[in-house]
Scaffold this motif. Sequence first.
Motif, mmCIF file in Angstrom:
data_model
loop_
_atom_site.group_PDB
_atom_site.id
_atom_site.type_symbol
_atom_site.label_atom_id
_atom_site.label_comp_id
_atom_site.label_asym_id
_atom_site.label_seq_id
_atom_site.Cartn_x
_atom_site.Cartn_y
_atom_site.Cartn_z
ATOM 1 N N UNK A 16 0.708 -1.508 0.458
ATOM 2 C CA UNK A 16 0.254 0.118 -0.006
ATOM 3 C C UNK A 16 1.023 1.506 -0.084
ATOM 4 N N UNK A 17 0.370 2.350 -0.573
ATOM 5 C CA UNK A 17 1.008 3.879 -0.524
ATOM 6 C C UNK A 17 1.149 4.204 1.144
ATOM 7 N N UNK A 18 1.803 4.627 1.505
ATOM 8 C CA UNK A 18 1.254 5.166 2.508
ATOM 9 C C UNK A 18 2.087 6.778 2.912
ATOM 10 N N UNK A 19 1.319 7.247 3.609
ATOM 11 C CA UNK A 19 1.526 9.230 3.219
ATOM 12 C C UNK A 19 1.909 9.306 4.748
ATOM 13 N N UNK A 20 2.917 9.949 4.921
ATOM 14 C CA UNK A 20 3.680 10.524 5.650
ATOM 15 C C UNK A 20 3.759 11.978 5.976
ATOM 16 N N UNK A 21 3.559 13.171 7.029
ATOM 17 C CA UNK A 21 4.104 13.782 7.451
ATOM 18 C C UNK A 21 5.567 14.403 7.761
ATOM 19 N N UNK A 22 6.259 14.986 7.425
ATOM 20 C CA UNK A 22 7.675 14.810 7.115
ATOM 21 C C UNK A 22 8.309 16.393 7.419
ATOM 22 N N UNK A 23 9.478 17.194 8.094
ATOM 23 C CA UNK A 23 9.764 17.752 8.560
ATOM 24 C C UNK A 23 11.153 17.864 7.463
ATOM 25 N N UNK A 31 4.882 13.118 2.109
ATOM 26 C CA UNK A 31 5.639 11.974 1.584
ATOM 27 C C UNK A 31 4.933 11.098 1.527
ATOM 28 N N UNK A 32 5.246 10.620 -0.109
ATOM 29 C CA UNK A 32 4.122 8.785 0.207
ATOM 30 C C UNK A 32 5.527 8.371 -0.046
ATOM 31 N N UNK A 33 5.412 7.053 0.172
ATOM 32 C CA UNK A 33 6.159 5.873 0.373
ATOM 33 C C UNK A 33 5.212 4.667 -0.336
ATOM 34 N N UNK A 34 6.102 3.497 -0.991
ATOM 35 C CA UNK A 34 5.658 1.723 -0.585
ATOM 36 C C UNK A 34 7.197 1.288 -0.614
#
Length: 137
Positions: A16-23, A31-34
């Motif tokens: 799945x594509x995981x979105x995280x807010x990153x400083x 940012x989006x990660x897989x």
Amino acid sequence: MSDLQDFLMDSFEDAEIIERKVSLGGKEKAMKFKAISAATGDEIRKSCRKTSFHKGQRVVETDQDAFVAKLIIETTIFPDFKSQELQQSWGVLGAENLLKAMKAKMKDGEYATVSTIVSEINGYDKSMNDLVEEAKN
């Protein structure tokens, strides 16, 4: 008893594509990660190996910094480090050079946070005890 159906190709799902807010650079960005496959992880590890000789013995080591950088590049789908447009805006060629340029503008802890997120997404955050407990359930 396990069911053979659990191991048929149809039972495996894409990551799945995981979105995280990153400083990053002092500003919060999405940012989006897989997760990558184990086969891709093997390719990255092999590309980061260095062979040297010490007292007549062949020594093979993995460059951990290079491995983490390549893991970040392959796991991050947004921003796409392979984007020519993004590379041009940073005045660099190549995904690794782009990450290096961005890293130079980040705080050390920000890069460490991205590295930790990528490690977690790819399953490197689990200890052997965690894996054993997960297998029991």
